[in-house]
Every structure is written in C-alpha cells, then in structure tokens.
Scaffold this active site. Structure first.
Site, PDB file in Angstrom:
ATOM      1  N   HIS A   1       0.830  -1.211   0.000  1.00 12.96           N
ATOM      2  CA  HIS A   1       0.000   0.000   0.000  1.00 12.96           C
ATOM      3  C   HIS A   1       0.860   1.255   0.000  1.00 12.96           C
ATOM      4  CE1 HIS A   1      -4.034   1.732   0.576  1.00 12.96           C
ATOM      5  NE2 HIS A   1      -3.385   2.726   1.137  1.00 12.96           N
TER       6      HIS A   1
ATOM      7  N   ASP B   1       0.425   5.493  -1.387  1.00 16.19           N
ATOM      8  CA  ASP B   1      -0.564   6.471  -1.844  1.00 16.19           C
ATOM      9  C   ASP B   1       0.006   7.546  -2.758  1.00 16.19           C
ATOM     10  OD1 ASP B   1      -3.322   6.017  -0.718  1.00 16.19           O
ATOM     11  OD2 ASP B   1      -2.176   5.818   1.132  1.00 16.19           O
TER      12      ASP B   1
ATOM     13  N   GLU C   1      -8.726   1.289  -2.940  1.00 16.60           N
ATOM     14  CA  GLU C   1      -8.939   1.431  -1.497  1.00 16.60           C
ATOM     15  C   GLU C   1     -10.343   1.977  -1.231  1.00 16.60           C
ATOM     16  OE1 GLU C   1      -6.685   3.098   2.496  1.00 16.60           O
ATOM     17  OE2 GLU C   1      -6.232   4.015   0.552  1.00 16.60           O
TER      18      GLU C   1
ATOM     19  N   HIS D   1     -13.567   2.042   3.112  1.00 13.95           N
ATOM     20  CA  HIS D   1     -12.542   2.904   3.685  1.00 13.95           C
ATOM     21  C   HIS D   1     -13.029   3.232   5.089  1.00 13.95           C
ATOM     22  CE1 HIS D   1      -9.777   6.462   3.999  1.00 13.95           C
ATOM     23  NE2 HIS D   1      -8.948   5.480   3.635  1.00 13.95           N
TER      24      HIS D   1
ATOM     25  N   HIS E   1      -9.447  -1.679   6.990  1.00 16.88           N
ATOM     26  CA  HIS E   1     -10.507  -0.668   7.093  1.00 16.88           C
ATOM     27  C   HIS E   1     -11.881  -1.229   7.411  1.00 16.88           C
ATOM     28  CE1 HIS E   1      -8.556   3.160   6.269  1.00 16.88           C
ATOM     29  NE2 HIS E   1      -7.870   2.597   5.285  1.00 16.88           N
TER      30      HIS E   1
ATOM     31  N   HIS F   1      -2.841  -2.893   4.783  1.00 16.66           N
ATOM     32  CA  HIS F   1      -2.084  -2.011   5.678  1.00 16.66           C
ATOM     33  C   HIS F   1      -2.786  -1.944   7.032  1.00 16.66           C
ATOM     34  CE1 HIS F   1      -5.070   0.468   3.697  1.00 16.66           C
ATOM     35  NE2 HIS F   1      -4.767   1.564   4.359  1.00 16.66           N
TER      36      HIS F   1
ATOM     37  N   ASP G   1       1.938   2.222   3.846  1.00 14.83           N
ATOM     38  CA  ASP G   1       1.027   3.371   3.782  1.00 14.83           C
ATOM     39  C   ASP G   1       1.780   4.674   3.552  1.00 14.83           C
ATOM     40  OD1 ASP G   1      -1.470   4.527   3.667  1.00 14.83           O
ATOM     41  OD2 ASP G   1      -1.771   4.628   5.827  1.00 14.83           O
TER      42      ASP G   1
END
Length: 448
Positions: A68, A70, A179, A206, A247, A268, A376
C-alpha cells in the site's frame, strides 16, 4: 532529467546458478571485496556476520513487495494529475506551503530495496458513488501514466508471473489496489471493469460504510456484509481480485472470511493484540487468516502502531471537546488552550521496535508465513521514527534479524508471502473459470 542508473534490486528468485556463482566468489580471496551477500559459506552451512548483513542478504534475494502506497493520491492533491513535468526520480524537494515532502521516489525505492508495489488508487469515501467511480478511473489513469513514463525502472504487472518477470528485469513491479468499495458504485459490472483496467485488490470499505459493508470506523449498518457484499466477495474470487480487509469492521472480516474461497489480505493493518485500534486485526481474526492462507501486511502509521500514540490521540480529542465546551464563543481562547495542552503533553513517537512488535505478535500467533508489509507511505500525516520514507525498509529488516528472524523468514516477509497469496488467488480464479459472472438487477444492487 531522469537518472539513468537507477534500478530496482535483483529478483528474489534464487537459482542454483546464482548459488554457484556466490560460492565461486567466496573461494576467490582477491574478489572478496566484491561480495555483496552478507554471509560466509563453510562446509555447506550459512553463517550471518551481522543483523545488517542478514537483512541485506534477504533483500537481495527477495526485494520488498509492499502492499500500500498512496503516491496516486499525492499526484491528485499536489498536481491535479498533471504529471508531464513531474520528476519521480527524486521528490525530496516536493514540500510546499500545503504539503509535506513526499515519502516516495525512484531513488529512495531503490535504496529501500523495493521491488514490487501496490499503488493505491484511493478516492474520498464522501463522494457520491457515481463521482467516486469517475475519480478512481482518473486515479488508475494517472498511475498508469506514471509507470509508463519510467519504462527502464517500472513495469506494470497484473499477475504474479508478471511481478516475477519485473523482478528478474530489475524493475519495480507496479500493481493497482483500490482502497474502498465505494469506488465500484455498488455495481458488479463496474467491479469487473475495474479488474479489466488492472485493479488487483479492493479494500471493501474505507473509513466510511458502503451501502453493502461495514467499516471499522463508522457506526454499524449491516452487521458485516449485506447479501450484495457477499456477492462482491464471490465475484472478486471469480475474477482473481484479492479481497482486502483493511478498514473493515470485525463483523465484515468474519463474513468475508466465511464467503471467500481465496486467500485474503490486509493491505495495511497492525495487530490488535499490540494496539487496540479498530483498524487493526483482532487475534480471533488472525487465527482465521491462518486457516484461510491469507496475509497481514503490517502498516507503519503511528496511530495504528504504538498504543501510546493511540491513547494520546484519544486524550487530545477529549481535551478538544472539553475546551470547546469551556470556551463557547471564544475560538481564540479555545485554540490557545488546546495548544497549551499539547505543549504540556507532547505527542509520543512510534519506533521501529514498535513495528517489529506487531510482526512478532503475528508470527507467534499464526506464523511468519502470513506476514508482509504495507507501509502506507504518502498516505500518512506522521511517520514512525526510523521509517520516515520508502528508503528505510532495510532498517526494519535489520531489527527483525536482530530479534532472531532468519534470512528465510525475512525473505518471506519481504515478498515471498505476498507472492504466495497472489498465486493462491489466481489459482482460485482458474478453478472458477467456468462460473458465469454474477448478475444483479440494475438499480437494486446494494439492497441487503
């Protein structure tokens, strides 16, 4: 200008040819200085000289496959997805008035021994579903553009074989992870099209519930998965898309694990037995992950890593609520009171040792075969001390070697376990290849 000598580490796929070459190198004293493998071979035994050398030997053979990152979110927020003049070679000067320095670039990925990466195409869960679908398409597009701009150093991958081919070629295998289930607009048809565009996992929620699944950080609506949510999992199995349970609520985890025929992932997350944040994986779910053959990719976000940070955040929120009540009509006084509290109660830090504690907990509970990493990076507002960006993975592996993890264990954590899960998901899809796509009436897809 792109630096041309950047390359990802060698493939982690060991061969007899490589092993023979290593033995020859060690047998020639005049070439000893050129030896990169941090161990000595004596009568067939392997002896690691130091934890640092054990870590680097593992990462030479098995580069990090992180679950993961971003960067796509950063491209949207910083550049509105206009990357024609964006230099991904080095982003250490990327800070501006609105943004901190990015955590990721090609130079630091190389230094961190990252060989494969799931790039997260996250979009805001507050968006109306039709707009969320459009926005995630834009994020998939910009991710593909980024990979295409660096063909000498990155390669798009859609399956485990393509990941391995990229590793052998010394390129960073680049995959797409969605995600949040809001990105499919409660439509199995959209899910199928996202897979066709290259998405290889989807996080079912999420921070906010979807119309068909409960999130870990929202008030429960469905008690886990709705009937449609179960169909989402089934269709992901049929397609070969990994079901990601980061999540989601514990009830959603349980429902998904009941339905799935393929290994699941937590892209993550941490261990709930170390830090009680609802985003982490409870021990009872860890036990089911072992039975399922899945994987927990350990996150580096301080709030999820260090219990003391989580407790501080809770205390800060309580102080903010108290201060708000005390300073009604006086926002300046409220702001100063909170600032004074923070000065008197500084935020604690999370460390590499804290991250290693999560790995220890999972290893002791269900074994090292179910652990990976999902840092992350570029999705965090704060970082673990010692793991500030993607260049720092070797420091974590050194800590694990210091704690007694073998080179084989480290290779599994780095990428072996993630590749195993991908192969398992792909095998399930092959077994379901004769199953027709699931269908739902248009406009009634999300009803429980």
């Amino acid at each position: 200008m792109l630096v041309q000598d950047i390359s990802a580490p060698k493939s982690g796929i060991a061969s007899l040819k490589n092993a023979a070459h290593e033995i020859i190198m060690i047998q020639k004293p005049h070439l000893f200085a050129a030896i990169t493998l941090p161990f000595l071979l004596h009568a067939g035994s392997v002896e690691a000289a130091t934890p640092e050398q054990t870590a680097m030997a593992a990462l030479e053979r098995a580069p990090v496959f992180d679950g993961h990152n971003d960067v796509p979110e950063q491209l949207r927020s910083r550049r509105q997805n206009q990357i024609g003049d964006f230099d991904f070679t080095d982003t250490t000067d990327s800070a501006d008035a609105a943004h901190k320095t990015m955590h990721t670039d090609l130079m630091r990925l190389k230094k961190g021994r990252v060989g494969a990466q799931f790039w997260s195409v996250w979009v805001d869960p507050e968006l109306p579903e039709p707009l969320a679908v459009q926005t995630v398409l834009e994020q998939i597009d910009v991710t593909k553009q980024l990979v295409a701009r660096y063909p000498a150093h990155m390669a798009f991958a859609g399956n485990s074989g393509e990941v391995e081919a990229a590793l052998r070629a010394g390129k960073i295998a680049s995959l797409i992870g969605m995600e949040g289930g809001h990105s499919i607009g409660s439509s199995l048809a959209v899910l199928r099209q996202m897979y066709a565009l290259g998405a290889r996992y989807m996080t079912l929620t999420h921070w906010k519930n979807t119309p068909w699944a409960d999130a870990a950080t929202d008030a429960p609506m469905h008690g886990g998965l709705s009937d449609f949510g179960r169909d989402v999992v089934r269709e992901m199995n049929r397609l070969g898309m990994i079901v990601d349970l980061s999540h989601v609520s514990q009830a959603t985890m349980e429902d998904a694990l009941e339905v799935t025929k393929a290994p699941v992932m937590f892209s993550h997350s941490g261990a709930g037995g170390v830090n009680g944040h609802p985003r982490n994986v409870p021990d009872a779910i860890l036990d089911r992950v072992k039975t399922n053959g899945g994987i927990v990719l350990v996150v580096f976000l301080p709030d999820y890593v260090a219990e003391k940070v989580r407790q501080w955040e809770s205390a800060k929120a309580a102080e903010e609520a108290r201060t708000k009540a005390l300073f009604i009509g006086n926002p300046a006084g409220e702001k100063k009171a909170v600032a004074d509290w923070i000065v008197a109660n500084p935020r604690p830090t999370a460390t590499i040792a804290d991250v290693a504690d999560h790995i220890d907990h999972i290893a002791k509970r269900i074994g090292v075969n179910h652990i990976g990493l999902g840092g992350d990076y570029d999705g965090m507002s704060s970082v673990v001390v010692g793991l500030e960006d993607v260049s720092t993975y070797p420091a974590l592996f050194t800590e694990l070697a210091r704690r007694g993890y073998s080179r084989t264990d480290l290779e599994k954590i780095a990428s072996g376990n993630m590749l195993r899960v991908m192969r398992g998901v792909e095998a399930t899809a092959r077994s379901l290849s004769g199953t027709p796509p699931l269908e739902r009436p248009i406009g009634n897809t999300a009803n429980p």
